[in-house]
Design an enzyme around this catalytic site. Structure first.
Site, PDB file in Angstrom:
ATOM      1  N   LEU A   1     -28.849  40.862  60.261  1.00  0.00           N
ATOM      2  CA  LEU A   1     -29.631  41.923  60.892  1.00  0.00           C
ATOM      3  C   LEU A   1     -30.500  42.508  59.795  1.00  0.00           C
ATOM      4  O   LEU A   1     -30.008  42.711  58.675  1.00  0.00           O
ATOM      5  CB  LEU A   1     -28.715  43.020  61.460  1.00  0.00           C
ATOM      6  CG  LEU A   1     -27.880  42.694  62.695  1.00  0.00           C
ATOM      7  CD1 LEU A   1     -26.950  43.859  63.018  1.00  0.00           C
ATOM      8  CD2 LEU A   1     -28.770  42.382  63.883  1.00  0.00           C
ATOM      9  N   ASP A   2     -31.745  42.777  60.089  1.00  0.00           N
ATOM     10  CA  ASP A   2     -32.572  43.332  59.022  1.00  0.00           C
ATOM     11  C   ASP A   2     -32.106  44.743  58.668  1.00  0.00           C
ATOM     12  O   ASP A   2     -31.332  45.364  59.398  1.00  0.00           O
ATOM     13  CB  ASP A   2     -34.063  43.275  59.369  1.00  0.00           C
ATOM     14  CG  ASP A   2     -34.491  44.251  60.442  1.00  0.00           C
ATOM     15  OD1 ASP A   2     -34.056  45.413  60.403  1.00  0.00           O
ATOM     16  OD2 ASP A   2     -35.280  43.861  61.321  1.00  0.00           O
ATOM     17  N   ALA A   3     -32.573  45.236  57.549  1.00  0.00           N
ATOM     18  CA  ALA A   3     -32.065  46.500  57.017  1.00  0.00           C
ATOM     19  C   ALA A   3     -32.266  47.656  57.984  1.00  0.00           C
ATOM     20  O   ALA A   3     -31.439  48.572  58.049  1.00  0.00           O
ATOM     21  CB  ALA A   3     -32.736  46.811  55.675  1.00  0.00           C
TER      22      ALA A   3
ATOM     23  N   ASP B   1     -32.997  40.275  63.058  1.00  0.00           N
ATOM     24  CA  ASP B   1     -33.798  40.958  64.062  1.00  0.00           C
ATOM     25  C   ASP B   1     -34.206  42.330  63.607  1.00  0.00           C
ATOM     26  O   ASP B   1     -33.534  42.912  62.783  1.00  0.00           O
ATOM     27  CB  ASP B   1     -33.025  41.041  65.369  1.00  0.00           C
ATOM     28  CG  ASP B   1     -32.676  39.657  65.877  1.00  0.00           C
ATOM     29  OD1 ASP B   1     -33.582  38.971  66.338  1.00  0.00           O
ATOM     30  OD2 ASP B   1     -31.509  39.266  65.782  1.00  0.00           O
TER      31      ASP B   1
END
Length: 266
Positions: free
Chosen positions: A115-117, A266
């Site tokens: 998962l993106d930051a 995402d």
């Protein structure tokens, strides 16, 4: 022993009822009853007599058709990842990463997909490499559901566009399901389900229909649901949840060899 008649008892290994009990499925006494009732299989063959020994690391055990993880060294953890955490165990740029969540476990855990930051929500941590490969790889079609807060008032026509598919720089993409949860005062909440593993795909899809994302949470991953788990907390998977994941993984073993990996973020 029926179904697997002719299979000799293993001289080594662990007793089947002990492995089932250690997996948290049932007490040893109940596990013995399950075996006698013919409700347990090992490598697809029914075992209905006590005394069978198994190798928990390699034998595929199931109770009532639900896979059981007999290898007690395997660990499966669900994390509600906070915003600001990168999906890495050691970030080269010194940002907050997943090490603060895995360091509390004795096993060396790693994340399944990414998962993106700036995206929060459900992330699986495990030391089961085979299962991780199946869950993370887009060719196996594991669905993920997100709740996105976006700018602007989303209308039914926009929902249909997401379902029909939008064109992105790396090709077209369509959502599996879309629900408009709320739309008022220049903001909307959208629930979107898809199985793609393409990088930042949810954000890019919503940007393409002129509704930039301001907040994004992954609520489910395959059969797993975030539920009421607080942000920044972890919990181990239940035996029911794990059984569902193992079934996916075991069924996938018969699938065609996966192609090049895509990064799931995402």
């Amino acid at each position: 022993m029926s179904g697997g008649a002719g299979a000799s008892l293993q001289a080594d290994g662990e007793r089947l009822q002990k492995v089932i009990a250690a997996a948290g499925v049932a007490s040893r006494r109940v596990a013995e009853n399950l075996i006698v009732e013919g409700r347990v299989t090992v490598n697809g063959e029914v075992v209905d007599a006590l005394g069978r020994r198994v190798d928990p690391a390699t034998d595929e055990i199931a109770v009532d058709g639900v896979p059981v993880q007999g290898d007690a060294s395997r660990r499966y953890v669900l994390l509600n990842k906070p915003v600001g955490i990168v999906s890495s165990l050691q970030d080269e740029r010194g940002r907050r990463d997943l090490s603060e969540f895995v360091d509390r476990y004795e096993e060396r855990l790693f994340n399944v997909g990414r998962l993106d930051a700036e995206t929060s929500g459900l992330l699986v941590l495990t030391n089961d490499g085979d299962l991780a490969h199946v869950l993370a790889h887009p060719s196996f079609g594991i669905t993920k559901t997100y709740i996105a807060k976006v700018r602007g008032n989303v209308n039914p026509g926009t929902v249909q566009r997401l379902l029909d598919g939008v064109e992105l720089e790396d090709g077209p993409i369509a959502a599996d399901k879309v629900r408009l949860l709320e739309s008022a005062k220049g903001e909307s909440l959208v629930e979107i389900t898809l199985h793609s593993g393409r990088n930042r795909i949810v954000r890019r899809m919503l940007e393409a229909v002129d509704h930039p994302v301001t907040d994004l949470v992954r609520r489910s991953f395959g059969p797993l649901h975030l539920g009421s788990l607080p942000v920044g907390k972890t919990r181990e998977l239940s035996t029911v949840e794990l059984g569902k994941l193992l079934r996916i993984a075991r069924e996938a073993r018969g699938s065609a060899q996966a192609g090049p990996d895509e990064e799931s973020a995402d």
